[in-house]
Design a protein around this motif. Structure first.
Motif, PDB file in Angstrom:
ATOM      1  N   ASN A 235     113.772  98.995 -51.063  1.00 50.79           N
ATOM      2  CA  ASN A 235     114.566 100.195 -51.326  1.00 50.79           C
ATOM      3  C   ASN A 235     113.970 101.386 -50.590  1.00 50.79           C
ATOM      4  O   ASN A 235     112.755 101.423 -50.337  1.00 50.79           O
ATOM      5  CB  ASN A 235     114.640 100.489 -52.828  1.00 50.79           C
ATOM      6  N   PRO A 236     114.807 102.362 -50.227  1.00 50.49           N
ATOM      7  CA  PRO A 236     114.292 103.553 -49.552  1.00 50.49           C
ATOM      8  C   PRO A 236     113.373 104.337 -50.478  1.00 50.49           C
ATOM      9  O   PRO A 236     113.630 104.447 -51.677  1.00 50.49           O
ATOM     10  CB  PRO A 236     115.561 104.359 -49.230  1.00 50.49           C
ATOM     11  N   GLY A 237     112.302 104.895 -49.917  1.00 52.19           N
ATOM     12  CA  GLY A 237     111.417 105.750 -50.689  1.00 52.19           C
ATOM     13  C   GLY A 237     110.161 105.049 -51.159  1.00 52.19           C
ATOM     14  O   GLY A 237     110.140 103.832 -51.362  1.00 52.19           O
ATOM     15  N   ARG A 238     109.104 105.827 -51.307  1.00 50.39           N
ATOM     16  CA  ARG A 238     107.835 105.335 -51.824  1.00 50.39           C
ATOM     17  C   ARG A 238     107.781 105.567 -53.336  1.00 50.39           C
ATOM     18  O   ARG A 238     108.351 106.530 -53.833  1.00 50.39           O
ATOM     19  CB  ARG A 238     106.674 106.080 -51.148  1.00 50.39           C
ATOM     20  N   PRO A 239     107.100 104.713 -54.080  1.00 52.06           N
ATOM     21  CA  PRO A 239     107.022 104.911 -55.537  1.00 52.06           C
ATOM     22  C   PRO A 239     106.220 106.165 -55.875  1.00 52.06           C
ATOM     23  O   PRO A 239     105.342 106.587 -55.112  1.00 52.06           O
ATOM     24  CB  PRO A 239     106.311 103.642 -56.026  1.00 52.06           C
ATOM     25  N   LEU A 240     106.528 106.762 -57.024  1.00 52.17           N
ATOM     26  CA  LEU A 240     105.818 107.958 -57.463  1.00 52.17           C
ATOM     27  C   LEU A 240     104.536 107.604 -58.217  1.00 52.17           C
ATOM     28  O   LEU A 240     103.761 108.493 -58.566  1.00 52.17           O
ATOM     29  CB  LEU A 240     106.732 108.801 -58.370  1.00 52.17           C
ATOM     30  N   ILE A 241     104.319 106.321 -58.452  1.00 55.36           N
ATOM     31  CA  ILE A 241     103.149 105.846 -59.195  1.00 55.36           C
ATOM     32  C   ILE A 241     102.277 105.004 -58.266  1.00 55.36           C
ATOM     33  O   ILE A 241     102.780 104.209 -57.477  1.00 55.36           O
ATOM     34  CB  ILE A 241     103.588 105.012 -60.416  1.00 55.36           C
ATOM     35  N   ASP A 242     100.970 105.183 -58.360  1.00 59.25           N
ATOM     36  CA  ASP A 242     100.021 104.393 -57.583  1.00 59.25           C
ATOM     37  C   ASP A 242     100.234 102.919 -57.892  1.00 59.25           C
ATOM     38  O   ASP A 242     100.318 102.506 -59.054  1.00 59.25           O
ATOM     39  CB  ASP A 242      98.603 104.816 -57.952  1.00 59.25           C
ATOM     40  N   VAL A 243     100.327 102.099 -56.854  1.00 64.94           N
ATOM     41  CA  VAL A 243     100.596 100.674 -57.049  1.00 64.94           C
ATOM     42  C   VAL A 243      99.533 100.017 -57.925  1.00 64.94           C
ATOM     43  O   VAL A 243      99.806  99.058 -58.660  1.00 64.94           O
ATOM     44  CB  VAL A 243     100.710  99.953 -55.686  1.00 64.94           C
ATOM     45  N   PHE A 244      98.310 100.542 -57.915  1.00 64.66           N
ATOM     46  CA  PHE A 244      97.245  99.956 -58.726  1.00 64.66           C
ATOM     47  C   PHE A 244      97.347 100.357 -60.193  1.00 64.66           C
ATOM     48  O   PHE A 244      96.631  99.824 -61.031  1.00 64.66           O
ATOM     49  CB  PHE A 244      95.874 100.345 -58.164  1.00 64.66           C
ATOM     50  N   ARG A 245      98.241 101.295 -60.494  1.00 65.77           N
ATOM     51  CA  ARG A 245      98.444 101.693 -61.890  1.00 65.77           C
ATOM     52  C   ARG A 245      99.878 101.405 -62.336  1.00 65.77           C
ATOM     53  O   ARG A 245     100.349 101.980 -63.316  1.00 65.77           O
ATOM     54  CB  ARG A 245      98.130 103.188 -62.060  1.00 65.77           C
TER      55      ARG A 245
END
Length: 482
Positions: free
Chosen positions: A331-341
């Motif tokens: 999906n377009p866009g980066r997540p707003l949450i750190d992938v490690f959390r």
């Protein structure tokens, strides 16, 4: 023209001029008009209006329709048409339209000004605002300036207009109202007016000042009968592509779902599940279908791709790809949450209204709990850990088919170790050598290999011992943040 007349008659009933309405008789001073367009556009945003209005031919004290002697489109500033001169000196994102309307034999000039979006509207590089009945430089009013910037920064995609100037019946006919009431489990009113009230309350429709209606992006992206009817969201239709193998060269099947997400979600899931590999087995004389992927995990990653995309990234939408050894959503866009959390963090989405309504309809869980369910479902089937890869303007999530632990790369094993520690932690438990072996269905003979992976995960600061003083064979681990 009929709706403009209705708009004018509505506006002249206002008690006073506001931050988003200005009345004049025959005053067409170019500087005054430019400054007022800036002030009205900014005022409309402050007042949560879609548009502001500048009317000529109205007595500014009594609001009586007296008629104007001029047509702004025929006026000039020097040798340049006035409208062109205004547009050259206003901010590039400023937008307005002008019409001349005959009412009871008198002409009224109507300028419809779009509310400021993204940035305040400026004239000659100066931003203005209405204060009482006066137009003033915005910089002189810091409190209003801060409030305007807050409004501009929080103008979310869901609230923006996808299609406007629709009669009531047309607006309702473009949306699948049956799905809306079915999914939200609300009783459907017996009148169109009752239906509209529900749609207005949920932010799917907006009542315009001229008696017509607008469909918001939220209404279109969730309940459109055809996404093609809404140019702003048409590229956001989910697409499914199935490949012959892992090379993405030979496409076996592909399909685009040209309806709102709430309308098409169950059909989309059925289509995906029909394409995914499975096998049939006999147990106690009963034929059972064994799915290679946990259905709950598929549902969550697809829903997350729809909900948490960045709608400001144009030309791209949610994509579901089925390859030989995995299924991926992009999906377009980066997540707003750190992938490690991603597992333990509180839910957070750039599309809060969309997320809230979709959760209300039972299409998915909160972001955090959704990933908990994904990871736990994959562990129960002894699958490799699900992966999330972040790119410059997109996010990709992958679920993998079952594979021997020995065939996994060191990176895959480390990620599985970390994610297992997270899953154990949220269940008030710990990662141990035994729990990690059980997670992959490994025998006791694999204990030494698992110990090496755990040690490397500690060295890379992915996990840490819960109590460093514990004897090695009884050691327990938690995520590095735990």
């Amino acid at each position: 023209m009929e709706n403009l007349e209705k708009l004018i008659r509505e506006l002249v009933t206002l008690d006073d001029e506001t931050q988003w309405v200005e009345f004049k008789h025959n005053n067409y001073d170019p500087l005054m008009i430019g400054e007022d367009i800036s002030a009205l556009a900014n005022g409309a945003t402050l007042q949560d209006r879609e548009n502001a209005y500048f009317l000529w031919g109205i007595n500014d004290e009594t609001h009586e329709i007296v008629g104007t002697s001029y047509n702004l489109q025929n006026l000039k500033k020097g040798n340049q048409e006035l409208e062109s001169w205004l547009r050259n000196l206003l901010s590039p994102h400023a937008d307005f339209e002008y019409d001349l309307v005959a009412i009871d034999g008198k002409y009224v000039g109507v300028m419809t000004i779009a509310a400021a979006s993204g940035l305040p509207v400026a004239f000659e590089k100066q931003e203005y605002i209405r204060v009482g009945s006066y137009t003033k430089p915005l910089k002189n009013y810091p409190a209003l300036q801060a409030k305007l910037w807050n409004k501009l920064q929080n103008k979310v995609f869901e609230d923006q207009i996808s299609k406007k100037d629709l009669p009531l019946n047309d607006a309702v006919s473009l949306l699948d109202i049956d799905v809306y009431y079915d999914k939200t489990q609300m009783a459907r009113p017996s009148t169109v007016e009752g239906v509209v009230n529900s749609l207005l309350e949920d932010g799917l429709l907006i009542a315009q000042d001229n008696g017509l209606y607008s469909i918001t992006n939220l209404g279109a992206v969730l309940f459109a009968k055809r996404m093609k009817d809404f140019p702003k969201v048409v590229r956001k239709s989910p697409r499914v592509v199935m490949y012959k193998d892992n090379t993405r060269v030979d496409i076996l099947k592909q399909r685009e779902f040209d309806r709102g997400y709430a309308v098409v979600f169950e059909e989309l899931m059925q289509y995906i599940n029909a394409l995914l590999p499975s096998e049939e087995v006999f147990e106690d004389g009963i034929r059972r279908k064994i799915e290679y992927y946990p259905e709950i995990a598929i549902r969550e990653i697809v829903a997350n791709a729809l909900i948490h995309q960045d709608f400001s990234v144009t030309g791209a939408g949610p994509l579901i790809e089925i390859l030989e050894d995995r299924i991926e959503t992009s999906n377009p866009g980066r997540p707003l949450i750190d992938v490690f959390r991603i597992i333990d963090s509180p839910p957070r989405s750039r599309n809060e209204k969309l997320s809230a309504l979709i959760r209300r309809m039972g299409m998915c869980e909160e972001l955090g709990s959704g990933w908990d369910r994904i990871a736990i479902a994959c562990e129960k089937k002894y699958l490799p850990a699900p992966r999330m890869d972040i790119y410059e303007e997109s996010t990709r999530v992958a679920l993998y088919k079952q594979a021997d632990y020995s065939s996994l790369t060191t990176d895959d094993r480390l990620w599985a170790c970390y994610l297992h520690a997270c899953v154990q932690f949220i269940q008030r438990d710990y990662l141990t050598n035994a729990s990690f072996r059980a997670r992959f269905g490994l025998k006791d003979s694999s204990s030494a290999a698992v110990s090496r992976i755990i040690k490397e995960a500690v060295d890379k600061k992915l996990i840490r011992p819960f109590d460093p003083n514990t004897a090695p064979r009884y050691m327990k681990y938690v995520p590095i943040w735990g």
